[in-house]
Scaffold this motif. Structure first.
Motif, PDB file in Angstrom:
ATOM      1  N   GLY A  53       0.350  85.815  99.209  1.00 26.75           N
ATOM      2  CA  GLY A  53       0.601  84.423  98.836  1.00 26.75           C
ATOM      3  C   GLY A  53       2.019  83.912  98.939  1.00 26.75           C
ATOM      4  O   GLY A  53       2.259  82.718  98.719  1.00 26.75           O
ATOM      5  N   MET A  54       2.975  84.751  99.277  1.00 27.75           N
ATOM      6  CA  MET A  54       4.350  84.291  99.393  1.00 27.75           C
ATOM      7  C   MET A  54       4.606  83.711 100.778  1.00 27.75           C
ATOM      8  O   MET A  54       4.153  84.252 101.784  1.00 27.75           O
ATOM      9  N   GLU A  55       5.340  82.584 100.838  1.00 29.76           N
ATOM     10  CA  GLU A  55       5.781  82.019 102.107  1.00 29.76           C
ATOM     11  C   GLU A  55       7.295  81.861 102.049  1.00 29.76           C
ATOM     12  O   GLU A  55       7.831  81.309 101.092  1.00 29.76           O
ATOM     13  N   PHE A  56       7.958  82.352 103.084  1.00 29.92           N
ATOM     14  CA  PHE A  56       9.412  82.398 103.123  1.00 29.92           C
ATOM     15  C   PHE A  56       9.890  81.811 104.443  1.00 29.92           C
ATOM     16  O   PHE A  56       9.367  82.157 105.503  1.00 29.92           O
ATOM     17  N   THR A  57      10.868  80.909 104.381  1.00 28.72           N
ATOM     18  CA  THR A  57      11.436  80.352 105.610  1.00 28.72           C
ATOM     19  C   THR A  57      12.961  80.339 105.514  1.00 28.72           C
ATOM     20  O   THR A  57      13.538  80.163 104.441  1.00 28.72           O
ATOM     21  N   CYS A  58      13.610  80.529 106.662  1.00 30.19           N
ATOM     22  CA  CYS A  58      15.069  80.519 106.724  1.00 30.19           C
ATOM     23  C   CYS A  58      15.497  80.069 108.112  1.00 30.19           C
ATOM     24  O   CYS A  58      14.696  80.051 109.049  1.00 30.19           O
ATOM     25  N   ILE A  59      16.770  79.702 108.238  1.00 30.05           N
ATOM     26  CA  ILE A  59      17.311  79.244 109.509  1.00 30.05           C
ATOM     27  C   ILE A  59      18.610  79.995 109.806  1.00 30.05           C
ATOM     28  O   ILE A  59      19.218  80.584 108.905  1.00 30.05           O
ATOM     29  N   ASP A  60      19.042  79.947 111.074  1.00 32.59           N
ATOM     30  CA  ASP A  60      20.263  80.679 111.427  1.00 32.59           C
ATOM     31  C   ASP A  60      21.519  79.822 111.338  1.00 32.59           C
ATOM     32  O   ASP A  60      22.588  80.240 111.792  1.00 32.59           O
ATOM     33  N   TYR A  61      21.427  78.656 110.748  1.00 33.54           N
ATOM     34  CA  TYR A  61      22.603  77.886 110.341  1.00 33.54           C
ATOM     35  C   TYR A  61      22.908  78.277 108.899  1.00 33.54           C
ATOM     36  O   TYR A  61      22.139  77.983 107.965  1.00 33.54           O
ATOM     37  N   GLY A  62      23.999  79.008 108.692  1.00 35.16           N
ATOM     38  CA  GLY A  62      24.363  79.449 107.353  1.00 35.16           C
ATOM     39  C   GLY A  62      23.462  80.498 106.758  1.00 35.16           C
ATOM     40  O   GLY A  62      23.582  80.807 105.568  1.00 35.16           O
ATOM     41  N   CYS A  63      22.550  81.063 107.557  1.00 43.03           N
ATOM     42  CA  CYS A  63      21.530  82.001 107.033  1.00 43.03           C
ATOM     43  C   CYS A  63      20.777  81.367 105.866  1.00 43.03           C
ATOM     44  O   CYS A  63      20.366  82.053 104.914  1.00 43.03           O
ATOM     45  N   ILE A  64      20.570  80.069 105.929  1.00 49.69           N
ATOM     46  CA  ILE A  64      20.014  79.332 104.792  1.00 49.69           C
ATOM     47  C   ILE A  64      18.544  79.678 104.566  1.00 49.69           C
ATOM     48  O   ILE A  64      17.727  79.639 105.489  1.00 49.69           O
ATOM     49  N   ILE A  65      18.219  80.024 103.324  1.00 48.57           N
ATOM     50  CA  ILE A  65      16.823  80.146 102.902  1.00 48.57           C
ATOM     51  C   ILE A  65      16.351  78.734 102.589  1.00 48.57           C
ATOM     52  O   ILE A  65      16.771  78.121 101.605  1.00 48.57           O
ATOM     53  N   THR A  66      15.515  78.190 103.455  1.00 47.60           N
ATOM     54  CA  THR A  66      15.121  76.792 103.312  1.00 47.60           C
ATOM     55  C   THR A  66      13.985  76.598 102.312  1.00 47.60           C
ATOM     56  O   THR A  66      13.886  75.543 101.683  1.00 47.60           O
ATOM     57  N   ASN A  67      13.126  77.620 102.174  1.00 46.23           N
ATOM     58  CA  ASN A  67      12.024  77.468 101.225  1.00 46.23           C
ATOM     59  C   ASN A  67      11.416  78.822 100.889  1.00 46.23           C
ATOM     60  O   ASN A  67      11.398  79.741 101.720  1.00 46.23           O
ATOM     61  N   ILE A  68      10.947  78.938  99.659  1.00 48.53           N
ATOM     62  CA  ILE A  68      10.120  80.061  99.211  1.00 48.53           C
ATOM     63  C   ILE A  68       8.977  79.462  98.408  1.00 48.53           C
ATOM     64  O   ILE A  68       9.214  78.745  97.431  1.00 48.53           O
ATOM     65  N   LEU A  69       7.763  79.719  98.835  1.00 52.50           N
ATOM     66  CA  LEU A  69       6.582  79.250  98.118  1.00 52.50           C
ATOM     67  C   LEU A  69       5.905  80.439  97.445  1.00 52.50           C
ATOM     68  O   LEU A  69       5.746  81.499  98.055  1.00 52.50           O
ATOM     69  N   MET A  70       5.520  80.227  96.180  1.00 56.55           N
ATOM     70  CA  MET A  70       4.836  81.260  95.419  1.00 56.55           C
ATOM     71  C   MET A  70       3.724  80.644  94.580  1.00 56.55           C
ATOM     72  O   MET A  70       3.867  79.535  94.077  1.00 56.55           O
ATOM     73  N   PRO A  71       2.598  81.361  94.413  1.00 53.13           N
ATOM     74  CA  PRO A  71       1.525  80.850  93.545  1.00 53.13           C
ATOM     75  C   PRO A  71       1.906  80.943  92.076  1.00 53.13           C
ATOM     76  O   PRO A  71       2.669  81.819  91.674  1.00 53.13           O
ATOM     77  N   ASP A  72       1.368  80.002  91.290  1.00 55.89           N
ATOM     78  CA  ASP A  72       1.551  80.084  89.841  1.00 55.89           C
ATOM     79  C   ASP A  72       0.401  80.882  89.238  1.00 55.89           C
ATOM     80  O   ASP A  72      -0.381  81.516  89.954  1.00 55.89           O
ATOM     81  N   LYS A  73       0.264  80.847  87.920  1.00 57.20           N
ATOM     82  CA  LYS A  73      -0.752  81.672  87.257  1.00 57.20           C
ATOM     83  C   LYS A  73      -2.174  81.210  87.545  1.00 57.20           C
ATOM     84  O   LYS A  73      -3.126  81.945  87.314  1.00 57.20           O
TER      85      LYS A  73
END
Length: 351
Positions: free
Chosen positions: A26-46
């Motif tokens: 269920g985890m979704e992770f995105t990043c870019i190579d400008y600044g090694c920026i982590i643009t988003n992390i999605l996680m499920p709640d309870k």
């Protein structure tokens, strides 16, 4: 595990790549190579609803305009260097000034503004996104050509592991961290004042009026800085302690960790049920409670506001260049700099 690569934008004729990783759990992770920026992390709640748990933008232009370092790698040196200068082996180096005459987070053109080379490798249960950058001798005033490699590893246990490695041809300073702002409520529904923090730390560093550590250490006992047992961030922020008021009502302080690689940092939000457990090999974590998150900034439909996110910046204590009482950012020529921090995203179990 699903992985993909796409184009995020273009900067000065260079294509900025985006990498996305989706785990089976269920985890979704995105990043870019400008600044090694982590643009988003999605996680499920309870209840299983998947939402964003970090602050970020959807366009390159927004990252270029924004000055809050959302999700980026900070370097060469994280934190503030007093008067934007330091002496190393008898030589004095003048750095770029970008905050009240001081040097902050690597300078105005630090690693957060660099376009890094990047590559993606993946297997059935793990993805590795590797960024490399060569910082030339004299960049932002620092000595030595510094070659840096940062790897984001995402696995099927919903863990993100950030590994840093660097080497310089001259003695220099290196102290890297990631500047993600976390908000576990999901899609920024609430601020982080009701988030609870557990921190295995008995001591913190006192700041001066420029938010620079003085080198003086205080024990956390009987202060707003005591998170050895679970406490809401808002309880400390609402206190009238001078160090809380100094930084604009909140935290921007280095905490010295008692132990390493033993879940020494834990952030959780009871309402959503989301939990972030962190462990690191670094001696310190700077807790920054988003005290300056204000102004006309739209963050995926949410207006910026104070305390909308909290940063957990694992590192060497900032501004400790030659203080023998602390680990310092000094890196000798041809010595290997290495650091590692793990972020484990979980759902709290009802008791």
């Amino acid at each position: 595990m699903e992985v993909s690569e796409s184009v995020f934008g273009e900067l000065d004729g260079m294509v900025i790549k985006s990498y996305a990783v989706k785990t089976k759990s269920g985890m979704e992770f995105t990043c870019i190579d400008y600044g090694c920026i982590i643009t988003n992390i999605l996680m499920p709640d309870k209840t299983g609803i998947k939402e964003s748990v970090v602050l970020g933008f959807d366009t390159l232009e927004e990252y270029e305009r924004n000055s809050h370092y959302f999700g980026s790698i900070i370097g060469r040196v994280s934190g503030r260097i007093e008067k934007a200068e330091f002496t190393l082996d008898g030589n004095t180096y003048k750095l770029a000034k970008n905050e009240n005459g001081n040097h902050l987070h690597g300078g105005p053109n630090g690693f957060h503004r660099a376009v890094w080379d990047s590559s993606l490798e993946n297997s059935l249960d793990e993805a590795h996104i590797t960024f490399t950058y060569t910082s030339p001798d004299g960049e932002e005033g620092f000595p030595g050509e510094l070659k840096i490699e940062v790897t984001y590893t995402v696995n099927e246990s919903n863990e993100l592991i950030i590994s840093y490695r660097g080497v310089s041809n001259k003695t220099t300073l290196v102290n890297l961290t990631n500047h993600s702002y976390f908000n576990l409520s999901g899609n920024l529904k609430r601020d982080i004042l009701s988030h609870e923090l557990i921190l295995k730390s008995d001591r913190f560093l006192v700041l001066d009026s420029s938010f620079i550590p003085t080198g003086r250490v205080e024990f956390v006992e009987n202060t707003a800085f005591d998170f050895r047992e679970s406490k809401k961030l808002g309880m400390g922020i609402d206190s009238s302690e001078q160090q809380i008021e100094l930084v604009g009502g909140g935290y921007d302080h280095p905490f010295l960790l008692n132990i390493n690689n033993q879940e020494e940092i834990c952030l959780f939000d009871r309402e959503s049920g989301r939990k972030l457990e962190m462990e690191t090999d670094q001696p310190c974590v700077v807790i920054y409670s988003g005290n300056s998150l204000q102004g006309d900034i739209d963050i995926r439909g949410k207006k910026a506001q104070k305390h909308l996110g909290v940063c957990l910046e694992t590192q060497i204590p900032p501004n400790m260049i030659s203080n023998p009482s602390f680990a310092t950012a000094k890196l000798a020529a041809n010595e290997i700099y290495e650091s590692r921090t793990k972020y484990a995203f979980k759902v709290m179990q009802d008791k």
